[in-house]
Design an enzyme around this catalytic site. Sequence first.
Site, PDB file in Angstrom:
ATOM      1  N   HIS A   1       0.816  -1.214   0.000  1.00  0.00           N
ATOM      2  CA  HIS A   1       0.000   0.000   0.000  1.00  0.00           C
ATOM      3  C   HIS A   1       0.853   1.268   0.000  1.00  0.00           C
ATOM      4  O   HIS A   1       0.443   2.302  -0.521  1.00  0.00           O
ATOM      5  CB  HIS A   1      -0.957   0.001   1.205  1.00  0.00           C
ATOM      6  CG  HIS A   1      -0.274   0.135   2.522  1.00  0.00           C
ATOM      7  ND1 HIS A   1      -0.160   1.337   3.154  1.00  0.00           N
ATOM      8  CD2 HIS A   1       0.367  -0.772   3.300  1.00  0.00           C
ATOM      9  CE1 HIS A   1       0.489   1.159   4.289  1.00  0.00           C
ATOM     10  NE2 HIS A   1       0.820  -0.102   4.387  1.00  0.00           N
TER      11      HIS A   1
ATOM     12  N   ASP B   1       1.510   2.830  -3.341  1.00  0.00           N
ATOM     13  CA  ASP B   1       0.408   3.564  -3.980  1.00  0.00           C
ATOM     14  C   ASP B   1       0.134   4.860  -3.240  1.00  0.00           C
ATOM     15  O   ASP B   1      -0.709   5.644  -3.638  1.00  0.00           O
ATOM     16  CB  ASP B   1      -0.869   2.708  -3.972  1.00  0.00           C
ATOM     17  CG  ASP B   1      -0.677   1.450  -4.808  1.00  0.00           C
ATOM     18  OD1 ASP B   1      -0.039   1.559  -5.859  1.00  0.00           O
ATOM     19  OD2 ASP B   1      -1.138   0.378  -4.380  1.00  0.00           O
ATOM     20  N   HIS B   2       0.814   5.054  -2.115  1.00  0.00           N
ATOM     21  CA  HIS B   2       0.472   6.199  -1.263  1.00  0.00           C
ATOM     22  C   HIS B   2       1.758   6.799  -0.700  1.00  0.00           C
ATOM     23  O   HIS B   2       2.001   6.714   0.511  1.00  0.00           O
ATOM     24  CB  HIS B   2      -0.463   5.718  -0.140  1.00  0.00           C
ATOM     25  CG  HIS B   2      -1.074   6.827   0.652  1.00  0.00           C
ATOM     26  ND1 HIS B   2      -0.465   7.410   1.731  1.00  0.00           N
ATOM     27  CD2 HIS B   2      -2.258   7.474   0.514  1.00  0.00           C
ATOM     28  CE1 HIS B   2      -1.241   8.361   2.238  1.00  0.00           C
ATOM     29  NE2 HIS B   2      -2.329   8.416   1.513  1.00  0.00           N
ATOM     30  N   TRP B   3       2.686   7.405  -1.434  1.00  0.00           N
ATOM     31  CA  TRP B   3       2.660   7.377  -2.863  1.00  0.00           C
ATOM     32  C   TRP B   3       4.009   6.868  -3.353  1.00  0.00           C
ATOM     33  O   TRP B   3       4.971   6.862  -2.571  1.00  0.00           O
ATOM     34  CB  TRP B   3       2.409   8.779  -3.422  1.00  0.00           C
ATOM     35  CG  TRP B   3       0.991   9.250  -3.206  1.00  0.00           C
ATOM     36  CD1 TRP B   3      -0.053   9.042  -4.043  1.00  0.00           C
ATOM     37  CD2 TRP B   3       0.464  10.009  -2.121  1.00  0.00           C
ATOM     38  NE1 TRP B   3      -1.200   9.646  -3.544  1.00  0.00           N
ATOM     39  CE2 TRP B   3      -0.909  10.235  -2.363  1.00  0.00           C
ATOM     40  CE3 TRP B   3       1.019  10.523  -0.950  1.00  0.00           C
ATOM     41  CZ2 TRP B   3      -1.734  10.947  -1.498  1.00  0.00           C
ATOM     42  CZ3 TRP B   3       0.193  11.223  -0.091  1.00  0.00           C
ATOM     43  CH2 TRP B   3      -1.173  11.431  -0.368  1.00  0.00           C
TER      44      TRP B   3
ATOM     45  N   ILE C   1       4.081   7.389   2.372  1.00  0.00           N
ATOM     46  CA  ILE C   1       3.729   7.684   3.767  1.00  0.00           C
ATOM     47  C   ILE C   1       2.577   6.787   4.207  1.00  0.00           C
ATOM     48  O   ILE C   1       1.750   6.382   3.395  1.00  0.00           O
ATOM     49  CB  ILE C   1       3.361   9.177   4.005  1.00  0.00           C
ATOM     50  CG1 ILE C   1       2.142   9.594   3.202  1.00  0.00           C
ATOM     51  CG2 ILE C   1       4.537  10.092   3.727  1.00  0.00           C
ATOM     52  CD1 ILE C   1       1.647  10.997   3.567  1.00  0.00           C
TER      53      ILE C   1
END
Lengths: 158, 128
Positions: free
Chosen positions: A30, A33-35, A40
């Site tokens: 994850h 994708d963040h980012w 973070i």
Amino acid sequence: MRWIWIDRFVEFEPGRRAVAVKNVSLAEDHLHDHWDAFPIMPCSLMVEGMAQTAGILVGQARDFKEKVILAKISRAQFDDIVTPGDQIEYHAEIENITPDAAVTKGTVMRNGEQIGTVNLMFSHIDQNLAGQQFPDENFVFTGQFERLVAPFLEAGDG
Amino acid sequence: MTETEIFEIVAETLVEALALDDDEVTATATLTGDLGAESIDFLDIVFRLEKSFDIKIPRGELFPDNIVNNPDFVKDGSLTEKGMAKLKARMPHADFTDFEKNPDINNMGELFTVQTIVNYVMTKVNGQ
């Protein structure tokens, strides 16, 4: 990926308070994708981490007999970011627990420094006022969650 | 405590529980219609009032339960005479003037105003 956002409990005082830790690692999908350019830890997942810490605390207080569901995020505030390599600590405390529900307050620490507050409310859904029925099986507390807290309860029993 | 003092604390409690602006809380505001309260908020409000006023609020006393799901009390979506009598007995702190004219259970929210809470707390705090 498993939907478990705490690694282990480091303190657990039944019916009162608990502290769980989560080590944030770049191996977690994850974060990419963040980012991708600036990973973070999403605040929403830290709210979930607190909900798991506090929810297990609340569930254990009724011997995992109740189905404990996150009902309300009364307050969620984050003053700084968490990045890979950081360790998060979720400090949760039961403020009030009744047959229907529980209120918890919590602080989020990053490497020992407080960076957030997450206050929650949980419902014991079998006791809901509308009289709705739910399956007998406790679908909230699966073995995985109970195992996290087991070492503290065994120590307490002995 | 005076009614004004109680109103102020009730208003602060609602601002916290429902994340409102101070000026949204008026005596006639309804909790669900005007202030956006959902079912879990009612329990939250009860917990916060207990703490703010150092009182105990037994389940169902401020916000009665087991009325709308009792077939004796509700027929065709409206409160029956028996249901109305029961609810009035359970909620002496509410103003039934408007609700009695059209006791559709969807209008029950009209009973839960800020003033209803103030009236209830007054009976608990001042014993009147």
